[in-house]
Design a protein around this motif. Structure first.
Motif, PDB file in Angstrom:
ATOM      1  N   ALA A   1       0.832  -1.209   0.000  1.00  0.00           N
ATOM      2  CA  ALA A   1       0.000   0.000   0.000  1.00  0.00           C
ATOM      3  C   ALA A   1       0.867   1.259   0.000  1.00  0.00           C
ATOM      4  CB  ALA A   1      -0.932  -0.013   1.208  1.00  0.00           C
ATOM      5  N   ARG A   2       1.896   1.238   0.808  1.00  0.00           N
ATOM      6  CA  ARG A   2       2.798   2.405   0.860  1.00  0.00           C
ATOM      7  C   ARG A   2       3.585   2.538  -0.443  1.00  0.00           C
ATOM      8  NH1 ARG A   2       5.207   1.459   7.030  1.00  0.00           N
ATOM      9  NH2 ARG A   2       3.328   2.168   8.149  1.00  0.00           N
ATOM     10  N   TYR A   3       3.967   1.414  -1.007  1.00  0.00           N
ATOM     11  CA  TYR A   3       4.711   1.402  -2.282  1.00  0.00           C
ATOM     12  C   TYR A   3       3.869   2.039  -3.389  1.00  0.00           C
ATOM     13  CZ  TYR A   3       7.128  -0.604  -6.363  1.00  0.00           C
ATOM     14  OH  TYR A   3       7.783  -0.791  -7.562  1.00  0.00           O
ATOM     15  N   GLN A   4       2.600   1.620  -3.459  1.00  0.00           N
ATOM     16  CA  GLN A   4       1.719   2.162  -4.492  1.00  0.00           C
ATOM     17  C   GLN A   4       1.422   3.637  -4.255  1.00  0.00           C
ATOM     18  OE1 GLN A   4       0.947   0.733  -7.167  1.00  0.00           O
ATOM     19  NE2 GLN A   4       1.434  -1.412  -6.775  1.00  0.00           N
TER      20      GLN A   4
ATOM     21  N   SER B   1       8.151   5.431  -0.443  1.00  0.00           N
ATOM     22  CA  SER B   1       9.137   4.360  -0.558  1.00  0.00           C
ATOM     23  C   SER B   1       9.872   4.056   0.744  1.00  0.00           C
ATOM     24  CB  SER B   1      10.142   4.687  -1.671  1.00  0.00           C
ATOM     25  OG  SER B   1      10.802   5.910  -1.407  1.00  0.00           O
ATOM     26  N   VAL B   2      10.214   5.084   1.504  1.00  0.00           N
ATOM     27  CA  VAL B   2      10.959   4.852   2.750  1.00  0.00           C
ATOM     28  C   VAL B   2      10.105   4.068   3.736  1.00  0.00           C
ATOM     29  CG1 VAL B   2      12.077   5.940   4.723  1.00  0.00           C
ATOM     30  CG2 VAL B   2      12.386   6.909   2.431  1.00  0.00           C
ATOM     31  N   GLU B   3       8.840   4.484   3.889  1.00  0.00           N
ATOM     32  CA  GLU B   3       7.944   3.784   4.804  1.00  0.00           C
ATOM     33  C   GLU B   3       7.629   2.379   4.293  1.00  0.00           C
ATOM     34  OE1 GLU B   3       4.780   6.638   6.529  1.00  0.00           O
ATOM     35  OE2 GLU B   3       5.442   7.535   4.641  1.00  0.00           O
ATOM     36  N   ALA B   4       7.531   2.248   2.990  1.00  0.00           N
ATOM     37  CA  ALA B   4       7.268   0.930   2.402  1.00  0.00           C
ATOM     38  C   ALA B   4       8.416  -0.018   2.710  1.00  0.00           C
ATOM     39  CB  ALA B   4       7.085   1.055   0.899  1.00  0.00           C
ATOM     40  N   GLU B   5       9.642   0.471   2.576  1.00  0.00           N
ATOM     41  CA  GLU B   5      10.800  -0.380   2.849  1.00  0.00           C
ATOM     42  C   GLU B   5      10.814  -0.844   4.308  1.00  0.00           C
ATOM     43  OE1 GLU B   5      15.596  -0.523   2.069  1.00  0.00           O
ATOM     44  OE2 GLU B   5      14.494   1.315   1.657  1.00  0.00           O
TER      45      GLU B   5
ATOM     46  N   GLY C   1      13.964  -5.053  -3.479  1.00  0.00           N
ATOM     47  CA  GLY C   1      14.714  -4.882  -4.725  1.00  0.00           C
ATOM     48  C   GLY C   1      14.064  -3.870  -5.641  1.00  0.00           C
ATOM     49  N   HIS C   2      12.726  -3.936  -5.752  1.00  0.00           N
ATOM     50  CA  HIS C   2      12.008  -2.976  -6.602  1.00  0.00           C
ATOM     51  C   HIS C   2      12.223  -1.542  -6.120  1.00  0.00           C
ATOM     52  CE1 HIS C   2      10.436  -6.424  -8.433  1.00  0.00           C
ATOM     53  NE2 HIS C   2       9.183  -6.408  -8.016  1.00  0.00           N
ATOM     54  N   LEU C   3      12.174  -1.353  -4.813  1.00  0.00           N
ATOM     55  CA  LEU C   3      12.369  -0.007  -4.255  1.00  0.00           C
ATOM     56  C   LEU C   3      13.775   0.501  -4.539  1.00  0.00           C
ATOM     57  CD1 LEU C   3      10.533  -0.462  -0.847  1.00  0.00           C
ATOM     58  CD2 LEU C   3       9.927   1.208  -2.620  1.00  0.00           C
ATOM     59  N   ALA C   4      14.759  -0.375  -4.372  1.00  0.00           N
ATOM     60  CA  ALA C   4      16.145   0.019  -4.653  1.00  0.00           C
ATOM     61  C   ALA C   4      16.301   0.377  -6.127  1.00  0.00           C
ATOM     62  CB  ALA C   4      17.097  -1.114  -4.270  1.00  0.00           C
TER      63      ALA C   4
END
Length: 299
Positions: A40-43, A47-51, A72-75
């Motif tokens: 949910a955070r990624y979408q 990004s930081v909170e998603a990680e 990996g996707h976030l990086a």
């Protein structure tokens, strides 16, 4: 999950966060909750909170690999390609990885190599995917050719495009490969080979056929060299009341023609001789054609 599937990411995150604070929230279900919070955070672009959420999910063995995938996707999204490679390598080094997860890790690792400019590693990685077979085979080899093209290795790129083009089955892939090979050949001054590739695209008669026909026309309408010479001989003589004159002229050399015609109607006899009516492709004349004209007159 329903909130997430309806793109209500804030509501989805809130629901799963509420679950994580329950006293009975433990084990795999907790890992699943943090995984969905991360999604949910990624979408939502956080990004930081998603990680942070994926990191918590990864501590639960059952969700370790899925969480690692999104790390990996976030990086990758942050152009931290080396870190992305490390995440995908960890997935590929695990046991009993699901086929879809393995493919995603292989493909994204190859793209990470591409992002780092490590051309040879990227090409090798894409070819490793190609050995899987199926549609993934086609996508991977096309990506490998694109990496070679981007890195300036144009000869290797068009060789790979031309090698794989006849085997491609996905809609538009074959003509796309031939078209890209044609452009590369043309850039390198290999006009006949470029023309062959463009003609292959035109023969498929798909969405890219008009572009290929346009390129064929451009090639045949290139300016060539025109160099003509004329030899003229004249003589005359008188016999009594008669005067006889004779003149002969010869024109030779080369002339620029560059003609492409696709609107000729052939007669029945010409069709019998092998011409189709109407013409399905341009009649093409070379940019430079030899000229040989002999004329004579008697007076």
């Amino acid at each position: 999950v329903l909130h997430y599937e309806a793109s209500r990411y804030a509501a989805s995150e809130s629901s799963f966060l509420a679950y994580t604070v329950r006293s009975d929230a433990a084990g795999d279900r907790s890992g699943e909750a943090w995984y969905w919070i991360g999604l949910a955070r990624y979408q939502a672009g956080r990004s930081v909170e998603a990680e942070a959420a994926f990191l918590k999910a990864s501590k639960i063995p059952a969700w370790y690999l899925r969480a690692l995938e999104y790390q990996g996707h976030l990086a990758f999204a942050n152009k931290d390609f080396q870190r992305a490679i490390e995440a995908y390598d960890n997935i590929l080094g695990a046991d009993n990885v699901e086929p879809s997860l393995r493919f995603n890790a292989l493909y994204n690792r190859a793209e990470s190599y591409r992002g780092l400019g490590r051309t040879d590693d990227a090409v090798t990685a894409f070819k490793e995917i190609a050995r899987i077979g199926g549609k993934e085979h086609e996508i991977a080899l096309l990506s490998a050719a694109a990496v070679l093209e981007e890195s300036g290795r144009e000869t290797a790129a068009y060789e790979l495009y031309e090698f794989i083009a006849p085997t491609l089955s996905l809609p538009g892939r074959r003509e796309d490969a031939y078209l890209k090979a044609g452009f590369l050949r043309l850039r390198l001054g290999q006009v006949p080979e470029a023309l062959t590739n463009f003609e292959n695209v035109a023969a498929i008669d798909g969405a890219l056929a008009p572009d290929a026909l346009f390129r064929i026309g451009e090639i045949w309408l290139q300016d060539g060299d025109t160099a003509l010479y004329v030899v003229d001989l004249y003589g005359k003589g008188s016999w009594g009341p008669y005067t006889l004159g004779l003149e002969g002229a010869y024109i030779g050399g080369q002339v620029t023609t560059g003609i492409a015609i696709d609107a000729i109607e052939f007669s029945a006899a010409e069709q019998t001789a092998g011409f189709t009516n109407p013409i399905t492709a341009p009649i093409e004349m070379a940019p430079e054609s030899d000229v040989s004209v002999l004329m004579a007159a008697l007076e």
